[in-house]
Design a protein around this motif. Structure first.
Motif, PDB file in Angstrom:
ATOM      1  N   GLY A   7       0.818  -1.209   0.000  1.00 53.14           N
ATOM      2  CA  GLY A   7       0.000   0.000   0.000  1.00 53.14           C
ATOM      3  C   GLY A   7       0.847   1.252   0.000  1.00 53.14           C
ATOM      4  O   GLY A   7       2.048   1.202  -0.236  1.00 53.14           O
ATOM      5  N   ARG A  13      -0.750   7.077   4.635  1.00 53.81           N
ATOM      6  CA  ARG A  13      -1.778   6.201   5.203  1.00 53.81           C
ATOM      7  C   ARG A  13      -2.610   6.992   6.197  1.00 53.81           C
ATOM      8  O   ARG A  13      -2.083   7.752   7.008  1.00 53.81           O
ATOM      9  CB  ARG A  13      -1.134   4.991   5.881  1.00 53.81           C
ATOM     10  N   GLU A 128      -5.628   7.345  -1.186  1.00 50.06           N
ATOM     11  CA  GLU A 128      -6.695   6.342  -1.111  1.00 50.06           C
ATOM     12  C   GLU A 128      -7.363   6.146  -2.468  1.00 50.06           C
ATOM     13  O   GLU A 128      -7.750   5.031  -2.824  1.00 50.06           O
ATOM     14  CB  GLU A 128      -7.694   6.721  -0.019  1.00 50.06           C
ATOM     15  N   GLU A 131      -5.089   3.857  -4.389  1.00 53.79           N
ATOM     16  CA  GLU A 131      -5.246   2.469  -3.950  1.00 53.79           C
ATOM     17  C   GLU A 131      -6.503   1.833  -4.546  1.00 53.79           C
ATOM     18  O   GLU A 131      -6.486   0.691  -4.975  1.00 53.79           O
ATOM     19  CB  GLU A 131      -5.299   2.387  -2.424  1.00 53.79           C
ATOM     20  N   ARG A 134      -5.832   1.033  -8.377  1.00 48.64           N
ATOM     21  CA  ARG A 134      -4.724   0.173  -8.773  1.00 48.64           C
ATOM     22  C   ARG A 134      -5.215  -1.208  -9.189  1.00 48.64           C
ATOM     23  O   ARG A 134      -6.187  -1.718  -8.666  1.00 48.64           O
ATOM     24  CB  ARG A 134      -3.735   0.003  -7.609  1.00 48.64           C
ATOM     25  N   ALA A 143       2.281   0.613  -5.707  1.00 47.38           N
ATOM     26  CA  ALA A 143       1.826   1.565  -4.699  1.00 47.38           C
ATOM     27  C   ALA A 143       2.761   2.756  -4.552  1.00 47.38           C
ATOM     28  O   ALA A 143       2.334   3.870  -4.283  1.00 47.38           O
ATOM     29  CB  ALA A 143       1.679   0.864  -3.353  1.00 47.38           C
TER      30      ALA A 143
END
Length: 157
Positions: A7, A13, A128, A131, A134, A143
């Motif tokens: 990630g 994050r 986000e 993510e 992807r 990532a």
């Protein structure tokens, strides 16, 4: 790579307890600041283009004189050359006022909101979104830098 290793890096994050709504709000605030950055760039373009035009007027005045039009040279020199672009202001003053009155307070407010609401982590909304978009295992959907195959690895096989 799978799980957390696949990630975003830790700086992108979402911190524990930060809501979807907060991430979306900070993303919107960041987008507004990015738009302001673009507007500021246009303001600097306006400043530089106006200054370049004003400097070219020196040449125009001289050429009008050399061409035998001293009255026109004097009209350009006194009516346009060095003129304020708005009452009392040259463009550098507009840039300075924009920076002090709008740009700096906006930047400081955006930074303070990100610091307080997201532990200083920028671009959470974008991270986000990346993510979510992807394709797992695809070499061009990694990532972050350095987590996929080396460039040209496929052609070496």
């Amino acid at each position: 790579m799978t799980g957390q290793d696949d990630g975003p890096d830790p700086a992108h994050r979402r911190p524990e307890g930060v809501s979807d709504e907060t991430v979306e709000a900070l993303g919107s605030l960041s987008k507004a600041l990015e738009t302001t950055e673009r507007a500021r760039g246009h303001l600097y373009s306006f400043h530089q283009l106006t200054g370049t035009a004003d400097l070219e007027l020196d040449r125009a005045v001289e050429l009008l004189r050399e061409a035998g039009h001293p009255d026109w040279a004097e009209t350009v020199r006194t009516q346009v050359l060095g003129r304020n672009v708005i009452p009392g202001h040259w463009t550098f003053q507009i840039v300075e006022a924009y920076d002090a009155t709008y740009y700096q307070p906006f930047r400081e407010t955006e930074r303070a909101a990100v610091e307080e609401l997201a532990e200083g982590r920028d671009h959470l909304h974008e991270a986000e979104m990346k993510e979510a978009r992807r394709t797992a295992g695809h070499p061009d959907h990694t990532a972050r830098p350095g987590t996929g195959p080396s460039p040209g690895a496929e052609s070496a096989r």
